[in-house]
Design a protein around this motif. Structure first.
Motif, PDB file in Angstrom:
ATOM      1  N   ASP A   1     -10.790 -14.201 -10.860  1.00  0.00           N
ATOM      2  CA  ASP A   1     -11.390 -13.244  -9.921  1.00  0.00           C
ATOM      3  C   ASP A   1     -10.819 -13.434  -8.513  1.00  0.00           C
ATOM      4  OD1 ASP A   1     -12.920 -12.287 -12.009  1.00  0.00           O
ATOM      5  OD2 ASP A   1     -14.746 -13.384 -11.412  1.00  0.00           O
ATOM      6  N   LEU A   2     -10.631 -14.683  -8.127  1.00  0.00           N
ATOM      7  CA  LEU A   2     -10.043 -14.983  -6.821  1.00  0.00           C
ATOM      8  C   LEU A   2      -8.609 -14.458  -6.741  1.00  0.00           C
ATOM      9  CD1 LEU A   2     -10.342 -16.399  -4.072  1.00  0.00           C
ATOM     10  CD2 LEU A   2      -9.535 -18.508  -5.178  1.00  0.00           C
ATOM     11  N   ILE A   3      -7.863 -14.638  -7.802  1.00  0.00           N
ATOM     12  CA  ILE A   3      -6.479 -14.122  -7.853  1.00  0.00           C
ATOM     13  C   ILE A   3      -6.487 -12.601  -7.701  1.00  0.00           C
ATOM     14  CG2 ILE A   3      -4.488 -13.782  -9.381  1.00  0.00           C
ATOM     15  CD1 ILE A   3      -5.024 -16.678 -10.413  1.00  0.00           C
ATOM     16  N   ALA A   4      -7.403 -11.927  -8.396  1.00  0.00           N
ATOM     17  CA  ALA A   4      -7.498 -10.463  -8.301  1.00  0.00           C
ATOM     18  C   ALA A   4      -7.841 -10.035  -6.872  1.00  0.00           C
ATOM     19  CB  ALA A   4      -8.540  -9.938  -9.279  1.00  0.00           C
ATOM     20  N   LYS A   5      -8.733 -10.792  -6.215  1.00  0.00           N
ATOM     21  CA  LYS A   5      -9.113 -10.480  -4.830  1.00  0.00           C
ATOM     22  C   LYS A   5      -7.899 -10.560  -3.910  1.00  0.00           C
ATOM     23  CE  LYS A   5     -11.248 -12.718  -0.958  1.00  0.00           C
ATOM     24  NZ  LYS A   5     -11.772 -13.971  -0.502  1.00  0.00           N
ATOM     25  N   TRP A   6      -7.105 -11.611  -4.060  1.00  0.00           N
ATOM     26  CA  TRP A   6      -5.940 -11.786  -3.198  1.00  0.00           C
ATOM     27  C   TRP A   6      -4.827 -10.800  -3.539  1.00  0.00           C
ATOM     28  CZ3 TRP A   6      -5.802 -13.693   1.395  1.00  0.00           C
ATOM     29  CH2 TRP A   6      -6.790 -14.588   1.780  1.00  0.00           C
ATOM     30  N   GLU A   7      -4.733 -10.385  -4.799  1.00  0.00           N
ATOM     31  CA  GLU A   7      -3.759  -9.339  -5.146  1.00  0.00           C
ATOM     32  C   GLU A   7      -4.125  -8.020  -4.473  1.00  0.00           C
ATOM     33  OE1 GLU A   7      -3.868  -9.526  -9.416  1.00  0.00           O
ATOM     34  OE2 GLU A   7      -2.138 -10.892  -9.503  1.00  0.00           O
ATOM     35  N   ASP A   8      -5.425  -7.716  -4.427  1.00  0.00           N
ATOM     36  CA  ASP A   8      -5.881  -6.512  -3.715  1.00  0.00           C
ATOM     37  C   ASP A   8      -5.557  -6.615  -2.226  1.00  0.00           C
ATOM     38  OD1 ASP A   8      -6.848  -5.392  -6.048  1.00  0.00           O
ATOM     39  OD2 ASP A   8      -8.949  -5.944  -5.664  1.00  0.00           O
ATOM     40  N   LYS A   9      -5.797  -7.786  -1.662  1.00  0.00           N
ATOM     41  CA  LYS A   9      -5.491  -7.996  -0.241  1.00  0.00           C
ATOM     42  C   LYS A   9      -3.995  -7.831   0.012  1.00  0.00           C
ATOM     43  CE  LYS A   9      -6.537 -10.357   3.790  1.00  0.00           C
ATOM     44  NZ  LYS A   9      -7.414  -9.866   4.788  1.00  0.00           N
TER      45      LYS A   9
ATOM     46  N   ASN B   1      -1.931  -5.971  -1.713  1.00  0.00           N
ATOM     47  CA  ASN B   1      -1.627  -4.538  -1.795  1.00  0.00           C
ATOM     48  C   ASN B   1      -2.018  -3.809  -0.513  1.00  0.00           C
ATOM     49  OD1 ASN B   1      -0.551  -4.743  -4.371  1.00  0.00           O
ATOM     50  ND2 ASN B   1      -2.508  -4.336  -5.361  1.00  0.00           N
ATOM     51  N   THR B   2      -3.164  -4.190   0.051  1.00  0.00           N
ATOM     52  CA  THR B   2      -3.624  -3.569   1.299  1.00  0.00           C
ATOM     53  C   THR B   2      -2.657  -3.874   2.433  1.00  0.00           C
ATOM     54  OG1 THR B   2      -5.933  -3.745   0.604  1.00  0.00           O
ATOM     55  CG2 THR B   2      -5.521  -3.468   2.960  1.00  0.00           C
ATOM     56  N   ILE B   3      -2.245  -5.128   2.531  1.00  0.00           N
ATOM     57  CA  ILE B   3      -1.292  -5.500   3.574  1.00  0.00           C
ATOM     58  C   ILE B   3       0.046  -4.802   3.326  1.00  0.00           C
ATOM     59  CG2 ILE B   3       0.053  -7.421   4.526  1.00  0.00           C
ATOM     60  CD1 ILE B   3      -2.439  -9.151   4.207  1.00  0.00           C
ATOM     61  N   GLY B   4       0.415  -4.648   2.071  1.00  0.00           N
ATOM     62  CA  GLY B   4       1.646  -3.924   1.737  1.00  0.00           C
ATOM     63  C   GLY B   4       1.598  -2.487   2.222  1.00  0.00           C
TER      64      GLY B   4
ATOM     65  N   LEU C   1       3.186   1.517   6.504  1.00  0.00           N
ATOM     66  CA  LEU C   1       2.888   2.384   7.644  1.00  0.00           C
ATOM     67  C   LEU C   1       3.562   1.867   8.917  1.00  0.00           C
ATOM     68  CD1 LEU C   1      -0.891   3.138   7.016  1.00  0.00           C
ATOM     69  CD2 LEU C   1       1.028   4.712   6.747  1.00  0.00           C
ATOM     70  N   ALA C   2       3.581   0.556   9.086  1.00  0.00           N
ATOM     71  CA  ALA C   2       4.241  -0.027  10.260  1.00  0.00           C
ATOM     72  C   ALA C   2       5.745   0.227  10.210  1.00  0.00           C
ATOM     73  CB  ALA C   2       3.956  -1.527  10.334  1.00  0.00           C
ATOM     74  N   ASN C   3       6.323   0.190   9.015  1.00  0.00           N
ATOM     75  CA  ASN C   3       7.749   0.509   8.866  1.00  0.00           C
ATOM     76  C   ASN C   3       8.032   1.955   9.243  1.00  0.00           C
ATOM     77  OD1 ASN C   3       9.353  -1.722   8.108  1.00  0.00           O
ATOM     78  ND2 ASN C   3       8.387  -1.736   6.097  1.00  0.00           N
ATOM     79  N   VAL C   4       7.147   2.861   8.860  1.00  0.00           N
ATOM     80  CA  VAL C   4       7.300   4.272   9.225  1.00  0.00           C
ATOM     81  C   VAL C   4       7.220   4.425  10.740  1.00  0.00           C
ATOM     82  CG1 VAL C   4       6.216   6.554   9.078  1.00  0.00           C
ATOM     83  CG2 VAL C   4       6.511   5.191   7.016  1.00  0.00           C
ATOM     84  N   ASP C   5       6.262   3.730  11.364  1.00  0.00           N
ATOM     85  CA  ASP C   5       6.151   3.768  12.821  1.00  0.00           C
ATOM     86  C   ASP C   5       7.424   3.242  13.477  1.00  0.00           C
ATOM     87  OD1 ASP C   5       3.587   4.793  12.684  1.00  0.00           O
ATOM     88  OD2 ASP C   5       2.597   2.855  12.996  1.00  0.00           O
ATOM     89  N   LEU C   6       7.960   2.158  12.934  1.00  0.00           N
ATOM     90  CA  LEU C   6       9.197   1.578  13.471  1.00  0.00           C
ATOM     91  C   LEU C   6      10.355   2.567  13.344  1.00  0.00           C
ATOM     92  CD1 LEU C   6      10.734  -0.848  14.643  1.00  0.00           C
ATOM     93  CD2 LEU C   6      11.038  -1.676  12.295  1.00  0.00           C
ATOM     94  N   GLN C   7      10.455   3.219  12.199  1.00  0.00           N
ATOM     95  CA  GLN C   7      11.515   4.215  12.017  1.00  0.00           C
ATOM     96  C   GLN C   7      11.352   5.379  12.993  1.00  0.00           C
ATOM     97  OE1 GLN C   7      11.165   5.131   7.870  1.00  0.00           O
ATOM     98  NE2 GLN C   7      12.348   3.354   7.222  1.00  0.00           N
ATOM     99  N   ASN C   8      10.111   5.796  13.229  1.00  0.00           N
ATOM    100  CA  ASN C   8       9.867   6.872  14.193  1.00  0.00           C
ATOM    101  C   ASN C   8      10.284   6.448  15.598  1.00  0.00           C
ATOM    102  OD1 ASN C   8       8.888   8.612  12.237  1.00  0.00           O
ATOM    103  ND2 ASN C   8       6.755   8.087  12.603  1.00  0.00           N
TER     104      ASN C   8
END
Length: 176
Positions: free
Chosen positions: A119-127, A129-132, A137-144
């Motif tokens: 369950d802990l592994i699943a929680k960190w995988e979700d985290k 994905n969220t950071i990913g 979005l930050a990469n898109v901002d950088l490209q802009n």
């Protein structure tokens, strides 16, 4: 306001004024670009730390399963079996502060069974994905921002050429 707040330049020279304004614009774009690049770097560092943490959690899960199986635990009882050995996530240097800020130094966060660890592994995988997603979005901002800086450079070039062409046309008329 801009003209009065800048270093003293003879602003009767339109070319100098335009160049000063464009230079300030370019410098501001460069500073913004630096900010976005730092943001992307930070997200990439976080993703790397979480991947390393997940790798160690998975290794601990595997070794705990192997120890439970070696102890004769099988089937559904395997998920409720206790964890074997200790667990600590080690980082060094600048990564230590970032890992602590993410909460990666909290050990197993209360997980005492193999299922709890999963369950802990699943929680960190979700985290992760969220950071990913945030990193994307930050990469898109950088490209802009890069595109905006390129547009600023192009505009600087065009204005400089127009000023030069105008000056040359005036000189030709005077000489002709």
């Amino acid at each position: 306001n801009f003209v009065s707040g800048t270093p003293v330049i003879d602003y009767q020279d339109v070319n100098a004024l335009v160049q000063q304004v464009l230079r300030e614009s370019y410098m501001q774009n460069t500073e913004d670009l630096r900010h976005y690049a730092e943001k992307v770097r930070s997200f990439n560092e976080q993703k790397s730390l979480i991947r390393d943490y997940l790798s160690e959690l998975r290794q601990h899960s595997t070794s705990s399963r192997e120890a439970a199986i070696a102890g004769g635990t099988t089937g559904d009882d395997l998920e409720t079996a206790g964890l074997s050995g200790g667990f600590s996530f080690q980082t060094s240097g600048d990564n230590a502060a970032a890992a602590q800020a993410l909460g990666l130094t909290d050990g197993l966060e209360g997980a005492t069974t193999i299922q709890g660890l999963d369950d802990l592994i699943a929680k960190w995988e979700d985290k992760l994905n969220t950071i990913g997603d945030d990193a994307q979005l930050a990469n898109v901002d950088l490209q802009n921002m890069l595109q905006k800086q390129q547009q600023t450079l192009q505009m600087m070039s065009n204005i400089s050429k127009a000023l030069h062409d105008t000056a040359m046309a005036i000189i030709r008329k005077i000489g002709g």
